[in-house]
Design a protein around this motif. Structure first.
Motif, PDB file in Angstrom:
ATOM      1  N   ARG A 212     -29.247   2.035  23.072  1.00  0.00           N
ATOM      2  CA  ARG A 212     -28.379   1.266  23.970  1.00  0.00           C
ATOM      3  C   ARG A 212     -28.237   1.969  25.311  1.00  0.00           C
ATOM      4  O   ARG A 212     -28.232   1.317  26.362  1.00  0.00           O
ATOM      5  CB  ARG A 212     -27.031   1.019  23.310  1.00  0.00           C
ATOM      6  N   ASP A 213     -28.130   3.294  25.305  1.00  0.00           N
ATOM      7  CA  ASP A 213     -28.077   4.048  26.562  1.00  0.00           C
ATOM      8  C   ASP A 213     -29.368   3.882  27.358  1.00  0.00           C
ATOM      9  O   ASP A 213     -29.343   3.686  28.576  1.00  0.00           O
ATOM     10  CB  ASP A 213     -27.830   5.540  26.300  1.00  0.00           C
ATOM     11  N   GLU A 214     -30.497   3.950  26.667  1.00  0.00           N
ATOM     12  CA  GLU A 214     -31.796   3.757  27.340  1.00  0.00           C
ATOM     13  C   GLU A 214     -31.895   2.350  27.930  1.00  0.00           C
ATOM     14  O   GLU A 214     -32.378   2.177  29.050  1.00  0.00           O
ATOM     15  CB  GLU A 214     -32.949   3.982  26.352  1.00  0.00           C
ATOM     16  N   ALA A 215     -31.449   1.359  27.168  1.00  0.00           N
ATOM     17  CA  ALA A 215     -31.495  -0.020  27.646  1.00  0.00           C
ATOM     18  C   ALA A 215     -30.598  -0.193  28.877  1.00  0.00           C
ATOM     19  O   ALA A 215     -30.977  -0.847  29.846  1.00  0.00           O
ATOM     20  CB  ALA A 215     -31.074  -0.979  26.529  1.00  0.00           C
ATOM     21  N   HIS A 216     -29.429   0.398  28.821  1.00  0.00           N
ATOM     22  CA  HIS A 216     -28.500   0.339  29.953  1.00  0.00           C
ATOM     23  C   HIS A 216     -29.134   0.976  31.190  1.00  0.00           C
ATOM     24  O   HIS A 216     -29.116   0.399  32.282  1.00  0.00           O
ATOM     25  CB  HIS A 216     -27.198   1.043  29.584  1.00  0.00           C
ATOM     26  N   THR A 217     -29.706   2.162  31.025  1.00  0.00           N
ATOM     27  CA  THR A 217     -30.350   2.866  32.137  1.00  0.00           C
ATOM     28  C   THR A 217     -31.491   2.040  32.719  1.00  0.00           C
ATOM     29  O   THR A 217     -31.720   2.056  33.932  1.00  0.00           O
ATOM     30  CB  THR A 217     -30.871   4.244  31.661  1.00  0.00           C
TER      31      THR A 217
ATOM     32  N   GLY B 257     -31.524  -1.091  32.942  1.00  0.00           N
ATOM     33  CA  GLY B 257     -30.991  -2.302  33.554  1.00  0.00           C
ATOM     34  C   GLY B 257     -31.030  -3.535  32.670  1.00  0.00           C
ATOM     35  O   GLY B 257     -30.877  -4.655  33.159  1.00  0.00           O
ATOM     36  N   LEU B 258     -31.200  -3.345  31.369  1.00  0.00           N
ATOM     37  CA  LEU B 258     -31.245  -4.481  30.448  1.00  0.00           C
ATOM     38  C   LEU B 258     -29.837  -4.964  30.126  1.00  0.00           C
ATOM     39  O   LEU B 258     -28.900  -4.168  30.112  1.00  0.00           O
ATOM     40  CB  LEU B 258     -31.964  -4.086  29.161  1.00  0.00           C
ATOM     41  N   ASP B 259     -29.690  -6.263  29.846  1.00  0.00           N
ATOM     42  CA  ASP B 259     -28.379  -6.778  29.448  1.00  0.00           C
ATOM     43  C   ASP B 259     -28.310  -7.108  27.954  1.00  0.00           C
ATOM     44  O   ASP B 259     -27.256  -7.435  27.429  1.00  0.00           O
ATOM     45  CB  ASP B 259     -27.980  -7.988  30.289  1.00  0.00           C
ATOM     46  N   HIS B 260     -29.456  -7.020  27.288  1.00  0.00           N
ATOM     47  CA  HIS B 260     -29.507  -7.235  25.847  1.00  0.00           C
ATOM     48  C   HIS B 260     -30.792  -6.630  25.300  1.00  0.00           C
ATOM     49  O   HIS B 260     -31.739  -6.369  26.059  1.00  0.00           O
ATOM     50  CB  HIS B 260     -29.452  -8.726  25.498  1.00  0.00           C
ATOM     51  N   VAL B 261     -30.804  -6.424  23.985  1.00  0.00           N
ATOM     52  CA  VAL B 261     -32.016  -5.997  23.285  1.00  0.00           C
ATOM     53  C   VAL B 261     -32.092  -6.801  21.995  1.00  0.00           C
ATOM     54  O   VAL B 261     -31.154  -6.807  21.203  1.00  0.00           O
ATOM     55  CB  VAL B 261     -32.007  -4.479  22.969  1.00  0.00           C
ATOM     56  N   ARG B 262     -33.208  -7.477  21.806  1.00  0.00           N
ATOM     57  CA  ARG B 262     -33.453  -8.285  20.617  1.00  0.00           C
ATOM     58  C   ARG B 262     -34.038  -7.405  19.519  1.00  0.00           C
ATOM     59  O   ARG B 262     -34.788  -6.471  19.788  1.00  0.00           O
ATOM     60  CB  ARG B 262     -34.456  -9.382  20.982  1.00  0.00           C
ATOM     61  N   VAL B 263     -33.707  -7.725  18.280  1.00  0.00           N
ATOM     62  CA  VAL B 263     -34.354  -7.079  17.134  1.00  0.00           C
ATOM     63  C   VAL B 263     -34.613  -8.141  16.066  1.00  0.00           C
ATOM     64  O   VAL B 263     -33.737  -8.937  15.747  1.00  0.00           O
ATOM     65  CB  VAL B 263     -33.527  -5.893  16.568  1.00  0.00           C
ATOM     66  N   VAL B 264     -35.855  -8.176  15.616  1.00  0.00           N
ATOM     67  CA  VAL B 264     -36.206  -8.991  14.455  1.00  0.00           C
ATOM     68  C   VAL B 264     -36.203  -8.001  13.302  1.00  0.00           C
ATOM     69  O   VAL B 264     -37.051  -7.114  13.214  1.00  0.00           O
ATOM     70  CB  VAL B 264     -37.576  -9.675  14.627  1.00  0.00           C
ATOM     71  N   ALA B 265     -35.210  -8.137  12.441  1.00  0.00           N
ATOM     72  CA  ALA B 265     -34.916  -7.107  11.447  1.00  0.00           C
ATOM     73  C   ALA B 265     -35.624  -7.327  10.118  1.00  0.00           C
ATOM     74  O   ALA B 265     -35.876  -8.464   9.704  1.00  0.00           O
ATOM     75  CB  ALA B 265     -33.411  -7.040  11.205  1.00  0.00           C
ATOM     76  N   HIS B 266     -35.891  -6.214   9.466  1.00  0.00           N
ATOM     77  CA  HIS B 266     -36.280  -6.241   8.061  1.00  0.00           C
ATOM     78  C   HIS B 266     -35.045  -6.782   7.324  1.00  0.00           C
ATOM     79  O   HIS B 266     -33.924  -6.316   7.576  1.00  0.00           O
ATOM     80  CB  HIS B 266     -36.611  -4.803   7.643  1.00  0.00           C
ATOM     81  N   PRO B 267     -35.178  -7.789   6.465  1.00  0.00           N
ATOM     82  CA  PRO B 267     -33.986  -8.408   5.869  1.00  0.00           C
ATOM     83  C   PRO B 267     -32.946  -7.436   5.303  1.00  0.00           C
ATOM     84  O   PRO B 267     -31.749  -7.601   5.570  1.00  0.00           O
ATOM     85  CB  PRO B 267     -34.571  -9.339   4.793  1.00  0.00           C
TER      86      PRO B 267
ATOM     87  N   PRO C 275     -34.137 -11.977   9.836  1.00  0.00           N
ATOM     88  CA  PRO C 275     -33.022 -12.233  10.738  1.00  0.00           C
ATOM     89  C   PRO C 275     -33.347 -11.753  12.151  1.00  0.00           C
ATOM     90  O   PRO C 275     -33.947 -10.701  12.338  1.00  0.00           O
ATOM     91  CB  PRO C 275     -31.865 -11.436  10.141  1.00  0.00           C
ATOM     92  N   GLU C 276     -32.955 -12.557  13.116  1.00  0.00           N
ATOM     93  CA  GLU C 276     -33.107 -12.201  14.523  1.00  0.00           C
ATOM     94  C   GLU C 276     -31.713 -11.894  15.059  1.00  0.00           C
ATOM     95  O   GLU C 276     -30.783 -12.688  14.878  1.00  0.00           O
ATOM     96  CB  GLU C 276     -33.733 -13.354  15.292  1.00  0.00           C
ATOM     97  N   LEU C 277     -31.577 -10.741  15.699  1.00  0.00           N
ATOM     98  CA  LEU C 277     -30.280 -10.300  16.204  1.00  0.00           C
ATOM     99  C   LEU C 277     -30.420  -9.838  17.654  1.00  0.00           C
ATOM    100  O   LEU C 277     -31.530  -9.584  18.122  1.00  0.00           O
ATOM    101  CB  LEU C 277     -29.732  -9.147  15.362  1.00  0.00           C
ATOM    102  N   VAL C 278     -29.273  -9.694  18.319  1.00  0.00           N
ATOM    103  CA  VAL C 278     -29.258  -9.202  19.693  1.00  0.00           C
ATOM    104  C   VAL C 278     -28.160  -8.157  19.831  1.00  0.00           C
ATOM    105  O   VAL C 278     -27.034  -8.348  19.352  1.00  0.00           O
ATOM    106  CB  VAL C 278     -29.020 -10.343  20.709  1.00  0.00           C
ATOM    107  N   PHE C 279     -28.515  -7.048  20.475  1.00  0.00           N
ATOM    108  CA  PHE C 279     -27.535  -6.046  20.886  1.00  0.00           C
ATOM    109  C   PHE C 279     -27.159  -6.366  22.330  1.00  0.00           C
ATOM    110  O   PHE C 279     -28.021  -6.318  23.210  1.00  0.00           O
ATOM    111  CB  PHE C 279     -28.138  -4.628  20.873  1.00  0.00           C
ATOM    112  N   PRO C 280     -25.881  -6.676  22.599  1.00  0.00           N
ATOM    113  CA  PRO C 280     -25.489  -6.820  24.005  1.00  0.00           C
ATOM    114  C   PRO C 280     -25.432  -5.428  24.644  1.00  0.00           C
ATOM    115  O   PRO C 280     -25.039  -4.463  23.995  1.00  0.00           O
ATOM    116  CB  PRO C 280     -24.114  -7.468  23.941  1.00  0.00           C
ATOM    117  N   ILE C 281     -25.860  -5.332  25.882  1.00  0.00           N
ATOM    118  CA  ILE C 281     -25.834  -4.078  26.612  1.00  0.00           C
ATOM    119  C   ILE C 281     -24.843  -4.243  27.759  1.00  0.00           C
ATOM    120  O   ILE C 281     -24.978  -5.154  28.573  1.00  0.00           O
ATOM    121  CB  ILE C 281     -27.228  -3.706  27.160  1.00  0.00           C
ATOM    122  N   ALA C 282     -23.848  -3.379  27.787  1.00  0.00           N
ATOM    123  CA  ALA C 282     -22.788  -3.474  28.801  1.00  0.00           C
ATOM    124  C   ALA C 282     -23.377  -3.219  30.187  1.00  0.00           C
ATOM    125  O   ALA C 282     -24.191  -2.309  30.364  1.00  0.00           O
ATOM    126  CB  ALA C 282     -21.681  -2.464  28.500  1.00  0.00           C
ATOM    127  N   PRO C 283     -22.949  -4.006  31.187  1.00  0.00           N
ATOM    128  CA  PRO C 283     -23.426  -3.770  32.557  1.00  0.00           C
ATOM    129  C   PRO C 283     -22.826  -2.482  33.128  1.00  0.00           C
ATOM    130  O   PRO C 283     -21.817  -1.989  32.637  1.00  0.00           O
ATOM    131  CB  PRO C 283     -22.923  -5.002  33.321  1.00  0.00           C
TER     132      PRO C 283
END
Length: 163
Positions: free
Chosen positions: A107-112, A114-124, A153-161
């Motif tokens: 999440r820190d890397e994604a924030h750095t 400039g991403l606002d979300h990260v998708r993950v297609v998860a192992h069930p 399952p498809e999920l999203v991590f929101p990334i704080a601006p």
């Protein structure tokens, strides 16, 4: 970015660092040996390879023991489109907070970046973990036989601006 934590009660001191080509074989063994992919899931990782070329092309980070550089887990973050492509924790390191450390680092890397979300297609079986660390279910990725024979399952991590 490097993160480190020290475990109390006998757990390992851990650092998160960028993976190098020298880590490729260890990451491949971790994927292929994952208990999460036993039984009907085994075929998906039986021939899986995390090669030096993959490590060079993507943001791959490892959680490693400070004492001996043993790889305890790793993840791969793709930027376009934003996705947590891989995340594995060694069987004997599960329950030590390594997965949570890796997600926080991701999440820190994604924030750095400039991403606002990260998708993950998860192992069930991993959906509960991802939800426990802040991901929200957004849908289902349909099976793609013969490679993936089950819906995921498809999920999203929101990334704080940035503040």
């Amino acid at each position: 970015m490097t993160s480190s934590i020290t475990r109390r009660g006998g757990g390992p001191a851990v650092t998160v660092r960028r993976a190098t080509a020298r880590d490729a074989k260890r990451l491949t063994r971790l994927v292929r040996g994952s208990r999460a992919y036993e039984g009907p899931y085994a075929a998906m990782v039986a021939e899986y390879r995390v090669g030096p070329d993959y490590i060079e092309a993507h943001r791959v980070f490892v959680a490693a023991s400070l004492a001996d550089d043993r790889v305890l887990g790793f993840y791969s973050l793709l930027l376009a489109p934003p996705e947590l492509d891989l995340m594995f924790v060694a069987n004997d390191a599960q329950g030590l907070g390594i997965g949570r450390l890796l997600v926080a680092h991701m999440r820190d890397e994604a924030h750095t970046a400039g991403l606002d979300h990260v998708r993950v297609v998860a192992h069930p079986p991993a959906e509960g973990f991802y939800r426990s660390v802040g991901a929200h279910r957004t849908g289902t990725a349909v099976a793609r036989p013969p490679v993936v024979a089950w819906d995921r399952p498809e999920l999203v991590f929101p990334i704080a601006p940035a503040a």
